[in-house]
Design an enzyme around this catalytic site. Sequence first.
Site, mmCIF file in Angstrom:
data_model
loop_
_atom_site.group_PDB
_atom_site.id
_atom_site.type_symbol
_atom_site.label_atom_id
_atom_site.label_comp_id
_atom_site.label_asym_id
_atom_site.label_seq_id
_atom_site.Cartn_x
_atom_site.Cartn_y
_atom_site.Cartn_z
ATOM 1 N N SER A 137 0.882 -1.200 0.111
ATOM 2 C CA SER A 137 0.142 0.132 -0.024
ATOM 3 C C SER A 137 0.931 1.207 -0.096
ATOM 4 C CB SER A 137 -0.960 -0.134 1.418
ATOM 5 O OG SER A 137 -1.349 1.182 1.642
ATOM 6 N N TYR B 282 -2.692 -0.909 10.305
ATOM 7 C CA TYR B 282 -2.479 -1.066 9.000
ATOM 8 C C TYR B 282 -1.078 -0.651 8.622
ATOM 9 C CZ TYR B 282 -4.237 -0.941 4.217
ATOM 10 O OH TYR B 282 -4.185 -1.062 2.599
HETATM 11 P P1 NAD Z 1 -11.408 -6.321 -0.407
HETATM 12 O O1 NAD Z 1 -12.052 -6.157 0.853
HETATM 13 O O2 NAD Z 1 -12.138 -5.912 -1.633
HETATM 14 O O3 NAD Z 1 -10.782 -7.818 -0.518
HETATM 15 C C1 NAD Z 1 -10.163 -8.477 0.541
HETATM 16 C C2 NAD Z 1 -9.923 -9.832 0.396
HETATM 17 O O4 NAD Z 1 -9.317 -10.269 1.394
HETATM 18 C C3 NAD Z 1 -11.348 -10.639 0.398
HETATM 19 O O5 NAD Z 1 -11.320 -11.671 -0.826
HETATM 20 C C4 NAD Z 1 -11.641 -11.174 1.529
HETATM 21 O O6 NAD Z 1 -12.464 -12.317 1.615
HETATM 22 C C5 NAD Z 1 -10.244 -11.496 1.880
HETATM 23 N N1 NAD Z 1 -9.841 -11.740 3.198
HETATM 24 C C6 NAD Z 1 -10.165 -11.019 4.325
HETATM 25 N N2 NAD Z 1 -9.923 -11.777 5.501
HETATM 26 C C7 NAD Z 1 -9.381 -12.708 5.057
HETATM 27 C C8 NAD Z 1 -8.802 -13.947 5.855
HETATM 28 N N3 NAD Z 1 -8.896 -13.809 7.280
HETATM 29 N N4 NAD Z 1 -8.503 -15.015 5.281
HETATM 30 C C9 NAD Z 1 -8.824 -15.082 3.829
HETATM 31 N N5 NAD Z 1 -8.960 -14.129 3.011
HETATM 32 C C10 NAD Z 1 -9.471 -12.937 3.704
HETATM 33 O O7 NAD Z 1 -10.347 -5.414 -0.315
HETATM 34 P P2 NAD Z 1 -9.052 -4.957 -1.455
HETATM 35 O O8 NAD Z 1 -9.243 -3.355 -1.506
HETATM 36 O O9 NAD Z 1 -9.247 -5.670 -2.686
HETATM 37 O O10 NAD Z 1 -7.681 -5.316 -0.810
HETATM 38 C C11 NAD Z 1 -6.718 -6.084 -1.113
HETATM 39 C C12 NAD Z 1 -5.639 -5.730 -0.740
HETATM 40 O O11 NAD Z 1 -4.829 -4.505 -1.201
HETATM 41 C C13 NAD Z 1 -5.325 -5.524 0.885
HETATM 42 O O12 NAD Z 1 -3.980 -6.082 1.187
HETATM 43 C C14 NAD Z 1 -5.369 -4.166 0.996
HETATM 44 O O13 NAD Z 1 -4.559 -3.649 2.290
HETATM 45 C C15 NAD Z 1 -4.454 -3.600 -0.143
HETATM 46 N N6 NAD Z 1 -4.734 -2.160 -0.481
HETATM 47 C C16 NAD Z 1 -6.143 -1.923 -1.062
HETATM 48 C C17 NAD Z 1 -6.150 -0.492 -1.364
HETATM 49 C C18 NAD Z 1 -7.366 0.045 -1.711
HETATM 50 O O14 NAD Z 1 -7.598 1.236 -1.876
HETATM 51 N N7 NAD Z 1 -8.380 -0.971 -1.795
HETATM 52 C C19 NAD Z 1 -5.232 0.424 -1.227
HETATM 53 C C20 NAD Z 1 -3.922 -0.113 -1.092
HETATM 54 C C21 NAD Z 1 -3.641 -1.492 -0.570
#
Ligand code: NAD
Length: 265
Positions: A147, A160
């Site tokens: 991130s 986080y």
């Molecule tokens: P999201 O909530 O859409 O997806 C998260 C995924 O993780 C889902 O498939 C969920 O089922 C899974 N998950 C959660 N807890 C779990 C567990 N205990 N075991 C197995 N699976 C689990 O979120 P996203 O935005 O797609 O985030 C994905 C990654 O990207 C994360 O690591 C997040 O920190 C990172 N990220 C997101 C953003 C953003 O703006 N969305 C920015 C930077 C980084």
Amino acid sequence: MPNTENLRGKTALVTGSTSGIGLAVARALAAEGANVMINGFGEADAIEKERAGLEKDFGVKALYSGADMTKPDEIAAMVAAAEAGLGAVDILVNNAGIQFVSPVEDFPPEKWDAIIAINLSAAFHAVRAAVPGMKARKWGRIINTASAHALIASPYKSAYVAAKHGIAGFTKTVALETAAHGITVNAICPGYVWTPLVEKQIPATMQARGLTREQVVNDVLLASQPTKQFVSVEEIGALAVYLSGEMARSITGTLISIDGGWTAA
Ligand code: NAD
């Protein structure tokens, strides 16, 4: 339909891929011909639809693991199941993640533990299980979804930001350890991407900062992103495909920003 298919014959395990960025990464890798294992929580019917869709849309083999990323045993079993079911884990994308927003003095300890477990320790457990096979095959790609918060901080996201800074250090360390084995290890550092994870933190941010929904979107989230646009999940998928390819074999140990200029400021 697949175009260049530069990953045909490779296999990818993408954690947290039932939604958001992980699902887009799994689809992007499958579009290049990789067989995939998806993972994450959700409704069984919806997950099966995504799994079957990968096979139908891209002509690849797709498996699903419901492993809970807070449980080291389940993570090891997931990697073993991918190796048994797909023949290998050539590409490991550590992507599962959760968020919780709160002033540090009110931060629930169980939320801290869950964020460290899912956003940081899960990557260790998966890497630990997958690296022996990669070393044996002398080829591997490890991509950690970090991130912008791996590089800079924002208030109220102590767990986080700590976990993502931890992933940055972990990425560099494993890159050094595996560099001579044909394995690359990199972290993708997105700014704000429009996914359920971002959507869900809006109410808590409204409460923590006393703002309206529009103010959170425009003045908190997009305030830090000079492009004033959310990053799309497809852009992250394309970067993961590039990092998985042969032309990225010299890119290792890096933290690659895809954040609309956020961390340039
Ligand atoms: P999201 O909530 O859409 O997806 C998260 C995924 O993780 C889902 O498939 C969920 O089922 C899974 N998950 C959660 N807890 C779990 C567990 N205990 N075991 C197995 N699976 C689990 O979120 P996203 O935005 O797609 O985030 C994905 C990654 O990207 C994360 O690591 C997040 O920190 C990172 N990220 C997101 C953003 C953003 O703006 N969305 C920015 C930077 C980084």
